[in-house]
Design an enzyme around this catalytic site. Sequence first.
Site, PDB file in Angstrom:
ATOM      1  N   HIS A 503       0.964  -1.014   0.319  1.00 19.15           N
ATOM      2  CA  HIS A 503      -0.198   0.109  -0.068  1.00 19.15           C
ATOM      3  C   HIS A 503       0.938   1.819  -0.386  1.00 19.15           C
ATOM      4  O   HIS A 503       0.718   1.946   0.938  1.00 19.15           O
ATOM      5  CB  HIS A 503      -1.004   0.098   1.142  1.00 19.15           C
ATOM      6  CG  HIS A 503      -2.022  -1.326   1.175  1.00 19.15           C
ATOM      7  ND1 HIS A 503      -2.682  -1.416   2.326  1.00 19.15           N
ATOM      8  CD2 HIS A 503      -2.597  -2.020   0.142  1.00 19.15           C
ATOM      9  CE1 HIS A 503      -3.572  -2.265   2.112  1.00 19.15           C
ATOM     10  NE2 HIS A 503      -3.321  -2.691   0.524  1.00 19.15           N
ATOM     11  N   HIS A 546      -7.189  -1.143   2.843  1.00 21.37           N
ATOM     12  CA  HIS A 546      -6.929  -1.706   1.534  1.00 21.37           C
ATOM     13  C   HIS A 546      -7.280  -0.906   0.627  1.00 21.37           C
ATOM     14  O   HIS A 546      -8.376   0.490   0.409  1.00 21.37           O
ATOM     15  CB  HIS A 546      -7.867  -2.670   1.082  1.00 21.37           C
ATOM     16  CG  HIS A 546      -6.686  -3.668   1.971  1.00 21.37           C
ATOM     17  ND1 HIS A 546      -6.132  -5.569   1.567  1.00 21.37           N
ATOM     18  CD2 HIS A 546      -7.630  -4.277   3.410  1.00 21.37           C
ATOM     19  CE1 HIS A 546      -5.496  -5.670   2.593  1.00 21.37           C
ATOM     20  NE2 HIS A 546      -6.822  -4.853   3.957  1.00 21.37           N
TER      21      HIS A 546
HETATM   22  C1  LIG Z   1       0.372  -7.493  -4.525  1.00 16.10           C
HETATM   23  C2  LIG Z   1      -0.726  -6.546  -4.435  1.00 16.10           C
HETATM   24  C3  LIG Z   1      -2.002  -7.046  -3.651  1.00 16.10           C
HETATM   25  C4  LIG Z   1      -2.971  -5.688  -2.917  1.00 16.10           C
HETATM   26  N1  LIG Z   1      -4.106  -6.000  -2.383  1.00 16.10           N
HETATM   27  C5  LIG Z   1      -5.183  -5.277  -2.419  1.00 16.10           C
HETATM   28  C6  LIG Z   1      -5.898  -5.730  -2.031  1.00 16.10           C
HETATM   29  O1  LIG Z   1      -6.493  -6.486  -1.986  1.00 16.10           O
HETATM   30  N2  LIG Z   1      -6.757  -4.931  -1.688  1.00 16.10           N
HETATM   31  C7  LIG Z   1      -7.248  -3.184  -1.789  1.00 16.10           C
HETATM   32  O2  LIG Z   1      -7.533  -2.293  -2.457  1.00 16.10           O
HETATM   33  N3  LIG Z   1      -6.334  -2.882  -2.733  1.00 16.10           N
HETATM   34  C8  LIG Z   1      -5.427  -3.657  -2.515  1.00 16.10           C
HETATM   35  N4  LIG Z   1      -3.666  -3.519  -3.500  1.00 16.10           N
HETATM   36  C9  LIG Z   1      -2.882  -2.034  -3.438  1.00 16.10           C
HETATM   37  C10 LIG Z   1      -3.876  -1.421  -5.028  1.00 16.10           C
HETATM   38  O3  LIG Z   1      -4.456  -2.008  -5.816  1.00 16.10           O
HETATM   39  C11 LIG Z   1      -3.071   0.299  -5.010  1.00 16.10           C
HETATM   40  O4  LIG Z   1      -3.181   1.078  -3.321  1.00 16.10           O
HETATM   41  C12 LIG Z   1      -3.981   0.579  -6.052  1.00 16.10           C
HETATM   42  O5  LIG Z   1      -3.972  -0.323  -7.323  1.00 16.10           O
HETATM   43  C13 LIG Z   1      -2.836   2.914  -6.100  1.00 16.10           C
HETATM   44  O6  LIG Z   1      -3.546   2.757  -7.299  1.00 16.10           O
HETATM   45  P1  LIG Z   1      -2.381   3.744  -7.724  1.00 16.10           P
HETATM   46  O7  LIG Z   1      -3.375   4.942  -9.141  1.00 16.10           O
HETATM   47  O8  LIG Z   1      -2.088   4.649  -7.077  1.00 16.10           O
HETATM   48  O9  LIG Z   1      -1.780   3.372  -8.666  1.00 16.10           O
HETATM   49  P2  LIG Z   1      -1.342   1.887  -9.191  1.00 16.10           P
HETATM   50  O10 LIG Z   1      -2.437   0.871  -9.235  1.00 16.10           O
HETATM   51  O11 LIG Z   1       0.199   1.304  -8.816  1.00 16.10           O
HETATM   52  O12 LIG Z   1      -1.617   2.460 -11.007  1.00 16.10           O
HETATM   53  C14 LIG Z   1      -0.117   3.540 -11.434  1.00 16.10           C
HETATM   54  C15 LIG Z   1      -0.106   2.880 -12.759  1.00 16.10           C
HETATM   55  O13 LIG Z   1       1.051   3.737 -14.164  1.00 16.10           O
HETATM   56  C16 LIG Z   1       1.487   3.572 -14.473  1.00 16.10           C
HETATM   57  N5  LIG Z   1       3.009   4.223 -15.092  1.00 16.10           N
HETATM   58  C17 LIG Z   1       3.770   4.386 -13.769  1.00 16.10           C
HETATM   59  N6  LIG Z   1       4.915   4.922 -14.387  1.00 16.10           N
HETATM   60  C18 LIG Z   1       4.037   5.146 -15.458  1.00 16.10           C
HETATM   61  C19 LIG Z   1       5.014   6.750 -16.591  1.00 16.10           C
HETATM   62  N7  LIG Z   1       6.519   6.688 -16.652  1.00 16.10           N
HETATM   63  N8  LIG Z   1       3.982   6.733 -18.280  1.00 16.10           N
HETATM   64  C20 LIG Z   1       3.456   5.478 -18.264  1.00 16.10           C
HETATM   65  N9  LIG Z   1       2.996   5.064 -16.948  1.00 16.10           N
HETATM   66  C21 LIG Z   1       2.681   4.522 -15.736  1.00 16.10           C
HETATM   67  C22 LIG Z   1       1.768   2.167 -13.807  1.00 16.10           C
HETATM   68  O14 LIG Z   1       2.005   0.831 -14.289  1.00 16.10           O
HETATM   69  C23 LIG Z   1       0.359   1.469 -13.276  1.00 16.10           C
HETATM   70  O15 LIG Z   1      -0.567   1.415 -14.747  1.00 16.10           O
HETATM   71  C24 LIG Z   1      -2.421  -4.413  -3.604  1.00 16.10           C
HETATM   72  C25 LIG Z   1      -1.195  -3.996  -4.097  1.00 16.10           C
HETATM   73  C26 LIG Z   1       0.000  -4.779  -4.780  1.00 16.10           C
HETATM   74  C27 LIG Z   1       0.193  -4.537  -5.877  1.00 16.10           C
END
Ligand SMILES: Cc1cc2nc3c(=O)[nH]c(=O)nc-3n(C[C@H](O)[C@H](O)[C@H](O)COP(=O)(O)OP(=O)(O)OC[C@H]3O[C@@H](n4cnc5c(N)ncnc54)[C@H](O)[C@@H]3O)c2cc1C
Length: 562
Positions: A503, A546
Amino acid sequence: MTVLVLEIGPVDDGEDFILIPAIRGGPAAYKYSENFWTVPQTFLDGKSRMIPVGRVLGGGTVFNGLLWNRGDAGDYDDWAALGNPGWGWNEMLPYFKKSETYTPVSSDAIANRFDIDYSPDVHGFDGPVHVGHPKYFYNVSVNFFDGLNALGVPTAFDPNAGTIAGASFLPINVHPTNMTRVDAKRAYYEPFANRDNLYVSTGQRVTKLVFEEATEGDIDGRQDKRDSEGFVLSQNETAAPQTVKARREVIMAAGAIHTPQILQLSGIGDQSLLESLDIPVVNPLPGVGQNFQDHFMVRISSPYGNESYTYPTQLNDPEINDRARRQYFESRTGPWTAGPPDGVAFPSLLDATNRSDSIASAARQQRAGDHLPAGADGSLTAGYRAQKELLAAALQDRSRAAHEILNDNAGGLSVATMRPFARGTVAITSTDPFAAPAIDPRYGANPVDLAVLAEALRFNRALLATDPMLMLLPEQVAPPEELLDDEEGLLRFVRENVQTEFHPSSTCAMMPRHLGGVVDARLRVYGMRNLRVVDASVFPMIPAAHLQAVVYGVAEKVRIRC
Ligand SMILES: Cc1cc2nc3c(=O)[nH]c(=O)nc-3n(C[C@H](O)[C@H](O)[C@H](O)COP(=O)(O)OP(=O)(O)OC[C@H]3O[C@@H](n4cnc5c(N)ncnc54)[C@H](O)[C@@H]3O)c2cc1C
Ligand SMILES: *[C@@H]1O[C@H](CO)[C@@H](O)[C@H](O)[C@H]1NC(C)=O
Ligand SMILES: *[C@@H]1O[C@H](CO)[C@@H](O)[C@H](O)[C@H]1NC(C)=O
Ligand SMILES: *[C@@H]1O[C@H](CO)[C@@H](O)[C@H](O)[C@H]1NC(C)=O
Ligand SMILES: *[C@@H]1O[C@H](CO)[C@@H](O)[C@H](O)[C@H]1NC(C)=O
Ligand SMILES: *[C@@H]1O[C@H](CO)[C@@H](O)[C@H](O)[C@H]1NC(C)=O
């Protein structure tokens, strides 16, 4: 208006390890993740920890653990208290509802047996993400809940109604008829894929932002703010970079590690960091990459020996697993619809230990700068001072969770801090956008967090000693029994076993500038006219949840119609 979405990763192929709850994630999903390593964690055992994040259209939602919750109402009221008007629980609730289509559990008998309560008022019924419950339940959860009840931890409430403190079944983001994952790609992209104003380009790494020419000094505290013109992207290290210009706005949604990395590469961040790498300073914002928070977890197992119960580990038997597979594909029922952990607990510190007063008073007595990274900007210390006050109050509030117990129905009772006091950093170490930044969660930097985890482990022992849990014949494997009363030994065990709960968050915090904030309450980067951040980076403090439902709620709140 047209929208262009850029993503480093590919589009997934809808593999079973993505779609099917019981077999989701795991090493198979690494093809869709970037597995970062932290710098050595000197406040733990000096070793690095792995932090995987999504690298696929849809990010982490494509292979995460499916757990769906929002945290405590107070988590959002704290956001508002940190200078973010409009972000309290009551104001966030409509947006949490907007993101989901909730399907209550299928039968009253199940609901009663597993204490699955449901408040219609707090759910959405026509949002993009389907959220519901499995079609199969492990009876072990009943023992877990009964044991918690015996220790005064309440159950039988809707965990998404603003109180997470207690224990409950968390819903999962699966489609209720075919029991397959509904993630950001399937909920927010596929239904709109045919729009002719939407462009999605995968395999593209944004390497930096570009800005309109501005004369020196016109950035800050003036009405003429810097415009972000667009960004540069590259398919790989050797491909020619391309520049794309944005007519209206650039929105960063790269996650809590990449978003601050890109801002820093672009000249937005701590001035001395940028100068040390000869990056021209576009906008000196000391908060970029600071305030890093994660729930950190100690993985624990106390395997159950009573063979009269059914455990998910029985799926390791090929014959049983084969039956479960057939049942899943024939009727979308059975153990493959369940993604352990499911029945989880979020005890308050008051529920977990009699030492909450001494832990909270130790937290209060710290000065704000005591455990922050050396040389933190004054604004960050001021922001942390305000945060610490709220965190300390929550430690003495029975309605606020202090830790989570991730029950996997097979003796896995991993514990994780829900409201960490430690603050870490993400900082680039070179101007190469393909190089990973230095990630330092500073797990254990604040002794309060280690004390909370030690109490969590002692609470596990008390839980395993309740009659309903004794019935399962648990074996105390880790931590070894003799460490539980050995203060130093237990803390050492904690330090050696901390890992991420996946997270990472809060590295571009929404807070006023004088508190070290990076974005304002509309998620606009300070000093910039048309640059926003909409991802887990903006949480000023990580909620006891989460994170996916929280990210969707935040995104819904700032949604632009187009
Ligand atoms: C193994 C695991 C289990 C989890 N389990 C849960 C759960 O059960 N329940 C829950 O609620 N949450 C869970 N989470 C957490 C949740 O999935 C994340 O907190 C959430 O996805 C974060 O969202 P975000 O938009 O901040 O970033 P992310 O989901 O990380 O999305 C960012 C995106 O931007 C892209 N990106 C990054 N840099 C660049 C760049 N320079 N150019 C182009 N694209 C780029 C990445 O490839 C990615 O696709 C889990 C996470 C993991 C890894
Ligand atoms: C759970 O317990 C109920 C009631 O005793 C029983 O009918 C059911 O078969 C059990 N389920 C499993 C998976 O063991
Ligand atoms: C599950 O069912 C929904 C509703 O019919 C559908 O939109 C979705 O594509 C299905 N998912 C899979 C993986 O079959
Ligand atoms: C890098 O990207 C370019 C442009 O798409 C492509 O031609 C080349 O094959 C790629 N190189 C590698 C090593 O993937
Ligand atoms: C706290 O103290 C009371 C009274 O001494 C005791 O009954 C209880 O078990 C203790 N609780 C915990 C969690 O240690
Ligand atoms: C094992 O579980 C069964 C079913 O709950 C129970 O009847 C039995 O007493 C348990 N075994 C032991 C040794 O506690």
